[in-house]
Write a protein that holds these residues in place. Structure first.
Motif, PDB file in Angstrom:
ATOM      1  N   HIS A  20     -22.547  27.759  -5.480  1.00  0.00           N
ATOM      2  CA  HIS A  20     -22.754  27.625  -4.035  1.00  0.00           C
ATOM      3  C   HIS A  20     -21.623  28.328  -3.280  1.00  0.00           C
ATOM      4  N   PRO A  21     -21.942  29.057  -2.196  1.00  0.00           N
ATOM      5  CA  PRO A  21     -20.896  29.796  -1.484  1.00  0.00           C
ATOM      6  C   PRO A  21     -19.985  28.932  -0.618  1.00  0.00           C
ATOM      7  N   GLU A  22     -20.389  27.687  -0.305  1.00  0.00           N
ATOM      8  CA  GLU A  22     -19.614  26.885   0.632  1.00  0.00           C
ATOM      9  C   GLU A  22     -19.266  25.492   0.131  1.00  0.00           C
ATOM     10  N   GLU A  23     -19.899  25.019  -0.920  1.00  0.00           N
ATOM     11  CA  GLU A  23     -19.655  23.673  -1.428  1.00  0.00           C
ATOM     12  C   GLU A  23     -19.421  23.724  -2.937  1.00  0.00           C
ATOM     13  N   THR A  37     -29.065  21.184 -10.799  1.00  0.00           N
ATOM     14  CA  THR A  37     -27.977  21.399  -9.843  1.00  0.00           C
ATOM     15  C   THR A  37     -26.979  20.258  -9.919  1.00  0.00           C
ATOM     16  N   PHE A  82     -28.118  31.677  -4.732  1.00  0.00           N
ATOM     17  CA  PHE A  82     -28.125  30.933  -3.476  1.00  0.00           C
ATOM     18  C   PHE A  82     -28.306  31.892  -2.311  1.00  0.00           C
ATOM     19  N   ASP A  85     -26.056  31.167   3.145  1.00  0.00           N
ATOM     20  CA  ASP A  85     -25.383  29.953   3.611  1.00  0.00           C
ATOM     21  C   ASP A  85     -25.464  28.815   2.596  1.00  0.00           C
ATOM     22  N   GLY A  86     -26.091  29.057   1.451  1.00  0.00           N
ATOM     23  CA  GLY A  86     -26.157  28.056   0.395  1.00  0.00           C
ATOM     24  C   GLY A  86     -27.228  27.006   0.565  1.00  0.00           C
ATOM     25  N   GLN A  87     -28.019  27.054   1.634  1.00  0.00           N
ATOM     26  CA  GLN A  87     -29.011  26.008   1.854  1.00  0.00           C
ATOM     27  C   GLN A  87     -30.253  26.171   0.986  1.00  0.00           C
ATOM     28  N   LEU A  89     -31.897  27.761  -2.712  1.00  0.00           N
ATOM     29  CA  LEU A  89     -31.667  28.281  -4.053  1.00  0.00           C
ATOM     30  C   LEU A  89     -32.920  29.022  -4.504  1.00  0.00           C
ATOM     31  N   SER A 103     -31.491  23.587  -1.732  1.00  0.00           N
ATOM     32  CA  SER A 103     -30.421  23.380  -2.702  1.00  0.00           C
ATOM     33  C   SER A 103     -29.989  21.922  -2.739  1.00  0.00           C
ATOM     34  N   ASP A 327     -15.713  28.447  -7.849  1.00  0.00           N
ATOM     35  CA  ASP A 327     -16.275  27.672  -6.747  1.00  0.00           C
ATOM     36  C   ASP A 327     -15.305  27.679  -5.565  1.00  0.00           C
TER      37      ASP A 327
END
Length: 408
Positions: A20-23, A37, A82, A85-87, A89, A103, A327
């Motif tokens: 994930h790019p943000e979490e 996941t 992803f 914005d990672g929302q 997948l 996601s 990550d």
């Protein structure tokens, strides 16, 4: 260097992983068609109410939580990615389908049917990448590179890519976006590098394939972009680094795609070297360093500039590394065989964890699911990628620890 702080066993061989790019979230795609996941614990203490109310709250601090697991594809899940914005997948499998899912929950929101080959057979996917909130790139076994407009809802009947190119004569093995230009208004990339067979190519979102290299006389397997390098003469300090099937990294100056600029021998043995299956740029504090995952199960660290290998760790003694990345917390995630390992910067004290066997919640929520998870069905036989992964024994071993150190 890095110490193993957790080992996650998988129910089937790993084909692909995405970070994930943000979490601190990692997804895996398996040869059985399952997608799973995980949420990793945050290294920072979060006491505010907003964090506590997160629907996938870190309620098992110090443990790995399975957010969801499902049988997503009938056949292998070949590739994952992803959204920006990672929302969302995206997953693609040998059933000829791309599925876009939340996601957070795993619920499918959209489907795309991959165009078949001329003889009507399934053109299996090899890589997927969300270039922007608007554009999705898909590479296949037949060397096709499809570009989809994500604003258009697709179905099994009407799925058609906006554009299709064939930048290589063999299947697309990697895709690396190039940074947006200084004049870009969106901030998203519009050009990317692909490798396929023995060639490297550059493609533009609007103009199609711009350039294709000469035959490099070696299979090109993986690629990454690295900027901020010292510039001199015609060099702008931006390079694309390509991993080869014989354990060699080649460096290509951005904008000069005629031929490789430098070669780095990452792995050498009696057979010439194991393939560089996966690569990642390490966190900034390490300097200009590339982590290279090899077909023999090792991860080697290469300092760019001196172009020297200066450290290594072992993911697995037999199975090769097929997934590698970092990550948002700076932890390295390596995947291969039937395990995913989480690493953090070590103190070289020989103790990678507490020794407690606290595992992720490996629930049986696995049925083929366009919704959230349901009970598991029998797995499909393993289906290998077109190019088999190299395997070898390494007697140095590696740490296999099942819990996070100092986080329990």
């Amino acid at each position: 260097m890095f110490d193993t702080v957790c080992t996650l066993p998988l129910s089937s061989d790993l084909f692909t992983q995405a970070i994930h790019p943000e979490e601190p979230v990692v997804s895996v795609g398996l040869a059985s068609g399952h997608v799973q996941t995980f949420r990793l614990p945050s290294l920072e203490t979060e006491e505010d109410d907003d964090a506590a109310s997160n629907s996938s709250a870190r309620n098992g601090k110090g443990h790995i939580d399975t957010m969801w697991r499902t049988r997503r594809h009938k056949g292998s899940c070949r590739t994952l990615g992803f959204g920006t914005d990672g929302q969302v997948l995206y997953s693609a499998g040998t059933d000829g389908l791309v599925k876009a899912a939340s996601s957070e929950t795993g619920q499918v929101q959209n489907k795309i049917a991959i165009p078949p080959m001329k003889n009507g057979s399934i053109d299996a996917p090899t890589m997927i990448h969300a270039l922007s909130p608007q554009s999705l790139l898909l590479g296949t076994d037949s060397s096709a590179l499809h570009i989809y407009d994500l604003r258009i809802p697709y179905s099994k009947v009407s799925a058609r890519p906006e554009q299709s190119h064939h930048p290589h004569d063999d299947y697309i093995s990697s895709l690396t976006p190039l940074p947006a230009s200084d004049t870009s208004t969106s901030g998203f990339s519009k050009q990317w590098v692909t490798t396929g067979g023995t060639t490297l190519a550059v493609t533009d979102l609007r103009r199609g394939v711009l350039v294709r290299s000469e035959n490099q006389e070696e299979e090109l397997v993986s690629s990454i972009y690295m900027g901020g390098l010292p510039s001199s003469g015609t060099s702008r300090g931006e390079k694309v680094i390509v991993g080869g099937a014989s354990g060699i990294l080649t460096l290509w100056e951005k904008g000069q795609w005629d031929d490789q600029e430098d070669r780095i021998y990452v792995d050498r043995n009696a057979d010439g070297g194991d393939a560089v299956e996966a690569m990642a740029v390490t966190p900034d504090y390490m300097g200009k360093v590339v982590a290279a995952g090899l077909g023999n199960g090792k991860v080697k660290f290469v300092r760019i500039g001196p172009n020297k290998v200066f450290a290594e760790v072992v993911h697995d003694e037999i199975d090769g590394v097929v997934g590698l990345g970092f990550d948002v917390e700076g932890r390295m995630i390596s995947g291969g065989g039937q395990t995913v390992k989480v690493w953090h910067e070590g103190e070289n004290d020989g103790d990678g964890g507490s020794g407690d066997e606290d595992m992720m919640d490996d629930s049986d929520d696995d049925k083929d699911s366009d919704s959230e998870a349901e009970p598991e069905q029998r797995e499909e036989p393993r289906e290998r990628k077109k190019r088999k992964k190299g395997k070898s024994k390494d007697q140095s071993g590696g740490q296999h620890v099942m819990a996070f150190h100092d986080l329990d």
